[in-house]
Design a protein around this motif. Structure first.
Motif, PDB file in Angstrom:
ATOM      1  N   TYR A   4       0.666  -1.217   0.022  1.00  9.41           N
ATOM      2  CA  TYR A   4      -0.047   0.224  -0.026  1.00  9.41           C
ATOM      3  C   TYR A   4       0.962   1.197  -0.096  1.00  9.41           C
ATOM      4  O   TYR A   4       0.504   2.170   0.682  1.00  9.41           O
ATOM      5  CB  TYR A   4      -0.914   0.089   1.282  1.00  9.41           C
ATOM      6  CG  TYR A   4      -1.964  -1.153   1.169  1.00  9.41           C
ATOM      7  CD1 TYR A   4      -2.841  -1.166   0.272  1.00  9.41           C
ATOM      8  CD2 TYR A   4      -1.562  -2.352   1.886  1.00  9.41           C
ATOM      9  CE1 TYR A   4      -3.663  -2.316   0.162  1.00  9.41           C
ATOM     10  CE2 TYR A   4      -2.315  -3.506   1.727  1.00  9.41           C
ATOM     11  CZ  TYR A   4      -3.564  -3.616   1.019  1.00  9.41           C
ATOM     12  OH  TYR A   4      -4.256  -4.735   0.893  1.00  9.41           O
ATOM     13  N   VAL A 131      -0.384  -0.673   8.548  1.00  6.74           N
ATOM     14  CA  VAL A 131      -1.075  -0.484   7.121  1.00  6.74           C
ATOM     15  C   VAL A 131      -1.441  -2.055   6.844  1.00  6.74           C
ATOM     16  O   VAL A 131      -2.464  -1.984   6.223  1.00  6.74           O
ATOM     17  CB  VAL A 131      -0.072   0.201   6.315  1.00  6.74           C
ATOM     18  CG1 VAL A 131      -0.488  -0.145   4.864  1.00  6.74           C
ATOM     19  CG2 VAL A 131       0.156   1.354   6.438  1.00  6.74           C
ATOM     20  N   ARG A 137      -7.928   0.959   5.624  1.00  9.81           N
ATOM     21  CA  ARG A 137      -7.339   2.288   6.059  1.00  9.81           C
ATOM     22  C   ARG A 137      -6.083   2.387   5.966  1.00  9.81           C
ATOM     23  O   ARG A 137      -5.542   3.183   6.664  1.00  9.81           O
ATOM     24  CB  ARG A 137      -7.844   2.224   7.512  1.00  9.81           C
ATOM     25  CG  ARG A 137      -9.441   2.087   7.841  1.00  9.81           C
ATOM     26  CD  ARG A 137      -9.551   1.952   9.314  1.00  9.81           C
ATOM     27  NE  ARG A 137      -9.471   3.510   9.742  1.00  9.81           N
ATOM     28  CZ  ARG A 137      -9.973   4.086  10.950  1.00  9.81           C
ATOM     29  NH1 ARG A 137     -10.674   3.348  11.788  1.00  9.81           N
ATOM     30  NH2 ARG A 137      -9.679   5.269  11.071  1.00  9.81           N
ATOM     31  N   GLU A 139      -4.160   3.728   3.486  1.00  7.50           N
ATOM     32  CA  GLU A 139      -3.879   5.087   3.123  1.00  7.50           C
ATOM     33  C   GLU A 139      -3.954   6.130   4.247  1.00  7.50           C
ATOM     34  O   GLU A 139      -2.894   6.902   4.670  1.00  7.50           O
ATOM     35  CB  GLU A 139      -4.744   5.793   1.869  1.00  7.50           C
ATOM     36  CG  GLU A 139      -4.008   7.016   1.360  1.00  7.50           C
ATOM     37  CD  GLU A 139      -2.557   7.084   1.002  1.00  7.50           C
ATOM     38  OE1 GLU A 139      -1.678   7.960   1.149  1.00  7.50           O
ATOM     39  OE2 GLU A 139      -2.262   5.873   0.510  1.00  7.50           O
ATOM     40  N   GLU A 140      -5.053   5.920   5.102  1.00  7.20           N
ATOM     41  CA  GLU A 140      -5.061   6.849   6.361  1.00  7.20           C
ATOM     42  C   GLU A 140      -3.921   6.484   7.171  1.00  7.20           C
ATOM     43  O   GLU A 140      -3.530   7.614   7.917  1.00  7.20           O
ATOM     44  CB  GLU A 140      -6.463   6.626   6.692  1.00  7.20           C
ATOM     45  CG  GLU A 140      -6.746   7.302   8.067  1.00  7.20           C
ATOM     46  CD  GLU A 140      -7.981   7.057   8.790  1.00  7.20           C
ATOM     47  OE1 GLU A 140      -8.284   7.333   9.786  1.00  7.20           O
ATOM     48  OE2 GLU A 140      -8.999   6.519   7.939  1.00  7.20           O
ATOM     49  N   SER A 141      -4.039   5.235   7.594  1.00  9.97           N
ATOM     50  CA  SER A 141      -2.753   4.739   8.438  1.00  9.97           C
ATOM     51  C   SER A 141      -1.330   5.469   7.986  1.00  9.97           C
ATOM     52  O   SER A 141      -0.713   6.052   8.832  1.00  9.97           O
ATOM     53  CB  SER A 141      -2.790   3.501   8.811  1.00  9.97           C
ATOM     54  OG  SER A 141      -3.901   3.184   9.446  1.00  9.97           O
ATOM     55  N   LYS A 142      -1.001   5.233   6.974  1.00 10.49           N
ATOM     56  CA  LYS A 142       0.220   5.826   6.513  1.00 10.49           C
ATOM     57  C   LYS A 142       0.328   7.050   6.427  1.00 10.49           C
ATOM     58  O   LYS A 142       1.226   7.753   6.932  1.00 10.49           O
ATOM     59  CB  LYS A 142       0.336   5.255   5.100  1.00 10.49           C
ATOM     60  CG  LYS A 142       1.833   5.621   4.350  1.00 10.49           C
ATOM     61  CD  LYS A 142       1.771   5.025   2.753  1.00 10.49           C
ATOM     62  CE  LYS A 142       0.965   5.878   1.912  1.00 10.49           C
ATOM     63  NZ  LYS A 142       1.054   5.669   0.716  1.00 10.49           N
ATOM     64  N   GLN A 143      -0.573   8.041   6.070  1.00  8.21           N
ATOM     65  CA  GLN A 143      -0.497   9.377   6.250  1.00  8.21           C
ATOM     66  C   GLN A 143      -0.517   9.679   7.703  1.00  8.21           C
ATOM     67  O   GLN A 143       0.159  10.765   7.729  1.00  8.21           O
ATOM     68  CB  GLN A 143      -1.635  10.062   5.363  1.00  8.21           C
ATOM     69  CG  GLN A 143      -1.755  11.548   5.023  1.00  8.21           C
ATOM     70  CD  GLN A 143      -0.219  11.641   4.203  1.00  8.21           C
ATOM     71  OE1 GLN A 143      -0.055  11.229   3.139  1.00  8.21           O
ATOM     72  NE2 GLN A 143       0.627  12.578   4.863  1.00  8.21           N
ATOM     73  N   ARG A 144      -1.174   9.311   8.300  1.00 12.42           N
ATOM     74  CA  ARG A 144      -1.262   9.578   9.730  1.00 12.42           C
ATOM     75  C   ARG A 144       0.127   9.612  10.206  1.00 12.42           C
ATOM     76  O   ARG A 144       0.502  10.438  11.012  1.00 12.42           O
ATOM     77  CB  ARG A 144      -2.153   8.961  10.523  1.00 12.42           C
ATOM     78  CG  ARG A 144      -2.269   9.470  12.164  1.00 12.42           C
ATOM     79  CD  ARG A 144      -3.243   8.635  12.911  1.00 12.42           C
ATOM     80  NE  ARG A 144      -3.337   7.291  12.709  1.00 12.42           N
ATOM     81  CZ  ARG A 144      -4.130   6.534  12.033  1.00 12.42           C
ATOM     82  NH1 ARG A 144      -5.508   7.054  11.602  1.00 12.42           N
ATOM     83  NH2 ARG A 144      -4.316   5.146  11.949  1.00 12.42           N
ATOM     84  N   ASN A 147       2.488  12.315   8.735  1.00 13.91           N
ATOM     85  CA  ASN A 147       2.404  13.353   9.410  1.00 13.91           C
ATOM     86  C   ASN A 147       2.917  13.758  10.857  1.00 13.91           C
ATOM     87  O   ASN A 147       3.574  14.639  11.127  1.00 13.91           O
ATOM     88  CB  ASN A 147       0.710  13.924   9.471  1.00 13.91           C
ATOM     89  CG  ASN A 147       0.012  13.938   8.054  1.00 13.91           C
ATOM     90  OD1 ASN A 147       0.686  14.209   7.202  1.00 13.91           O
ATOM     91  ND2 ASN A 147      -1.166  13.851   8.163  1.00 13.91           N
TER      92      ASN A 147
END
Length: 177
Positions: A4, A131, A137, A139-144, A147
């Motif tokens: 991912y 991930v 989820r 993409e959300e986990s990776k981006q969190r 950040n």
């Protein structure tokens, strides 16, 4: 297996600080200092007789995360070009690095432009496990996590600058998100 986009995931920060490049170089290569400055890294020390940055030198680090997770890692210096670049690969007990960290410094008289980045490697890591555990989820986990890493880089740089005691200007000028 699809990861991912974890392998190669990168976050970068750039900040302009009121500290001469030589002072910043001393700070970024003081691996023991990371335990005082970083929100996650609580300990760092050179290994195997190394006492400073040199390509091939190893240091160890311990990290503690907000959720209580703790890690111990070994890091191999991959770039050491005084006073402009310092980087290392992070290993967690396997042959493949799971991360690469690097600083690039540009001296501007009494100021230094600091560019720092993190790139996730092919090795196993907490980010990869998180991930893969919830693909819906991913993409959300990776981006969190990216950040969070970016915020922590900025906090670490700010703490380094404060600790240097040689600031010509208070605060940091954030140049990019």
């Amino acid at each position: 297996m699809d990861d991912y986009g974890v392998t190669g995931a990168t976050v970068e920060v750039q900040v302009l600080v009121g500290v001469r490049v030589e002072e910043v170089w001393r700070a970024i290569t003081d691996v023991a200092g990371y335990g005082r400055w970083s929100p996650e890294c609580v300990y760092g020390a050179w290994m195997d007789g190394a006492d400073g940055p040199a390509v091939g030198a190893w240091f160890e680090a311990r990290n503690e995360f907000a959720d209580g997770f703790k890690t111990e890692v070994q890091c191999r210096v991959t770039v050491a070009e005084e006073p402009v670049r310092f980087g290392w690969d992070v290993f967690g007990g396997e042959d493949l690095p799971f991360a690469h960290w690097e600083y690039e410094l540009v001296g501007r008289g009494e100021e230094t432009l600091i560019r720092q980045w993190f790139t996730h490697g092919p090795g196993d890591s907490g980010m990869r496990r998180t991930v893969l555990a919830d693909a819906g989820r991913a993409e959300e986990s990776k981006q969190r996590r990216l950040n969070e890493l970016g915020r922590n880089m900025e906090l670490t740089i700010a703490a380094m600058v404060r600790a240097s005691g040689n600031c010509t200007r208070s605060g940091l000028s954030r140049l990019i998100d």
